[in-house]
Design an enzyme around this catalytic site. Structure first.
Site, short mmCIF file in Angstrom:
data_model
loop_
_atom_site.label_atom_id
_atom_site.label_comp_id
_atom_site.label_asym_id
_atom_site.label_seq_id
_atom_site.Cartn_x
_atom_site.Cartn_y
_atom_site.Cartn_z
N PRO A 14 3.26 -2.93 1.31
CA PRO A 14 4.25 -2.89 2.38
C PRO A 14 4.63 -1.48 2.83
O PRO A 14 4.79 -0.58 2.01
CB PRO A 14 5.47 -3.60 1.78
CG PRO A 14 5.25 -3.58 0.31
CD PRO A 14 3.77 -3.61 0.11
N ASN A 15 4.74 -1.35 4.13
CA ASN A 15 5.19 -0.13 4.81
C ASN A 15 4.17 1.02 4.77
O ASN A 15 4.42 2.08 5.32
CB ASN A 15 6.54 0.36 4.24
CG ASN A 15 7.59 -0.72 4.40
OD1 ASN A 15 7.80 -1.22 5.50
ND2 ASN A 15 8.23 -1.11 3.31
N ARG A 22 6.34 7.59 8.73
CA ARG A 22 7.43 7.16 7.85
C ARG A 22 7.82 8.30 6.90
O ARG A 22 6.97 8.81 6.18
CB ARG A 22 6.93 5.96 7.04
CG ARG A 22 7.78 5.56 5.88
CD ARG A 22 7.03 4.60 4.97
NE ARG A 22 7.84 4.22 3.86
CZ ARG A 22 7.37 3.69 2.74
NH1 ARG A 22 6.08 3.47 2.60
NH2 ARG A 22 8.18 3.38 1.76
N TYR A 27 6.09 11.45 2.46
CA TYR A 27 4.73 10.88 2.44
C TYR A 27 3.72 11.69 3.25
O TYR A 27 2.54 11.33 3.29
CB TYR A 27 4.77 9.44 2.96
CG TYR A 27 5.64 8.53 2.10
CD1 TYR A 27 5.26 8.21 0.81
CD2 TYR A 27 6.84 8.01 2.59
CE1 TYR A 27 6.05 7.39 0.01
CE2 TYR A 27 7.64 7.19 1.80
CZ TYR A 27 7.24 6.89 0.51
OH TYR A 27 8.02 6.08 -0.28
N ASN A 77 -2.26 0.81 -3.71
CA ASN A 77 -0.90 1.33 -3.57
C ASN A 77 -0.06 0.14 -3.14
O ASN A 77 -0.09 -0.27 -1.98
CB ASN A 77 -0.84 2.45 -2.54
CG ASN A 77 0.55 3.08 -2.48
OD1 ASN A 77 1.52 2.53 -3.01
ND2 ASN A 77 0.66 4.23 -1.83
N ALA A 80 6.55 -0.72 -2.60
CA ALA A 80 7.73 -1.13 -3.37
C ALA A 80 7.46 -2.33 -4.28
O ALA A 80 8.19 -2.55 -5.26
CB ALA A 80 8.88 -1.44 -2.42
N GLU A 101 -3.94 2.43 -9.81
CA GLU A 101 -2.66 2.42 -9.08
C GLU A 101 -2.42 3.81 -8.48
O GLU A 101 -2.56 4.81 -9.18
CB GLU A 101 -1.54 2.08 -10.09
CG GLU A 101 -0.14 2.15 -9.54
CD GLU A 101 0.92 1.92 -10.64
OE1 GLU A 101 0.55 1.65 -11.81
OE2 GLU A 101 2.11 2.03 -10.32
N HIS A 103 0.21 6.27 -6.01
CA HIS A 103 1.43 6.52 -5.24
C HIS A 103 1.31 7.87 -4.58
O HIS A 103 0.95 8.85 -5.24
CB HIS A 103 2.68 6.46 -6.13
CG HIS A 103 2.82 5.12 -6.76
ND1 HIS A 103 3.19 4.01 -6.03
CD2 HIS A 103 2.57 4.69 -8.02
CE1 HIS A 103 3.17 2.96 -6.83
NE2 HIS A 103 2.80 3.34 -8.03
N ARG A 110 11.67 10.38 -8.36
CA ARG A 110 12.50 9.84 -7.29
C ARG A 110 13.62 8.95 -7.86
O ARG A 110 14.00 9.12 -9.00
CB ARG A 110 11.61 9.10 -6.28
CG ARG A 110 10.60 10.04 -5.60
CD ARG A 110 9.78 9.34 -4.56
NE ARG A 110 10.61 8.81 -3.49
CZ ARG A 110 10.17 7.92 -2.58
NH1 ARG A 110 8.90 7.48 -2.66
NH2 ARG A 110 10.97 7.47 -1.64
C1 DQA Z 1 4.95 4.51 -2.82
C2 DQA Z 1 6.19 4.68 -3.71
C3 DQA Z 1 7.03 3.41 -3.68
O1 DQA Z 1 8.18 3.59 -4.49
C4 DQA Z 1 7.48 3.13 -2.27
O2 DQA Z 1 8.23 1.94 -2.22
C5 DQA Z 1 6.36 3.10 -1.30
C6 DQA Z 1 5.31 4.12 -1.41
C7 DQA Z 1 4.14 5.83 -2.73
O3 DQA Z 1 2.99 5.76 -2.28
O4 DQA Z 1 4.65 6.90 -3.05
O5 DQA Z 1 6.35 2.32 -0.36
O6 DQA Z 1 4.09 3.55 -3.40
#
Ligand code: DQA
Length: 156
Positions: A14-15, A22, A27, A77, A80, A101, A103, A110
């Site tokens: 998501p996102n 964003r 990011y 990735n 959240a 995984e 990020h 964070r």
């Molecule tokens: C994320 C870190 C997560 O905590 C966050 O909710 C994201 C992006 C990252 O790539 O740093 O959406 O996965």
């Protein structure tokens, strides 16, 4: 004999479709399309599948489907969902393909609610905090893991 290309799937949760616009201070500003193009040109012998979804169930379905295809590894990735989804962790446990995984941000530095990952115990490893370069590192790590697994098979 024809060599089959190595297939690696990149799954974003998501996102992550919003990366580039964003919260750029967290990011960065590299749009997804550009990131995938760089991966393709850096690893010309790898065939990349890229998919992004904002829906937990869709990500789970894709993990199951990728297991049926000839994919060597998955770079995930989960955004959240990393911090909330036992279902995604179970899906990773249910497939035979190695998952890395990723990020973009350093989640350990964070908010506290980002410190826990349901996925970390069920993946082969985690890369966090190197920006979108983390995807590149994940592909390298996967390829290295796959070739060292082969080596173990050969000597046994
Ligand atoms: C994320 C870190 C997560 O905590 C966050 O909710 C994201 C992006 C990252 O790539 O740093 O959406 O996965």
């Amino acid at each position: 004999m024809t060599m089959r290309p190595k297939r690696i799937a990149i799954l974003d949760g998501p996102n992550l479709n919003k990366i580039g616009v964003r919260e750029p201070h967290i990011y960065g500003t590299t749009p997804v399309v550009e990131r995938i193009e760089v991966l393709k040109s850096t690893f010309p012998d790898v065939l990349f599948y890229y998919r992004q979804s904002n829906h937990e169930g869709v990500l789970i379905d894709w993990l199951h489907e990728l297991n049926e295809k000839e994919v060597l590894g998955i770079v995930l990735n989960a955004g959240a969902y990393t911090h909330t989804s036992i279902a995604l962790a179970d899906a990773i446990r249910s497939i035979q393909i190695p998952v890395v995984e990723v990020h973009i941000s350093n989640v350990a530095a964070r908010e506290e609610y980002r410190h826990h990952s349901y996925l970390s115990p069920v993946v082969v490893g985690t890369i966090s905090g190197f920006g979108v370069y983390g995807y590149h590192l994940a592909v390298l790590a996967l390829l290295n893991k796959l070739s060292s697994n082969k080596h173990v098979e050969q000597i046994n």
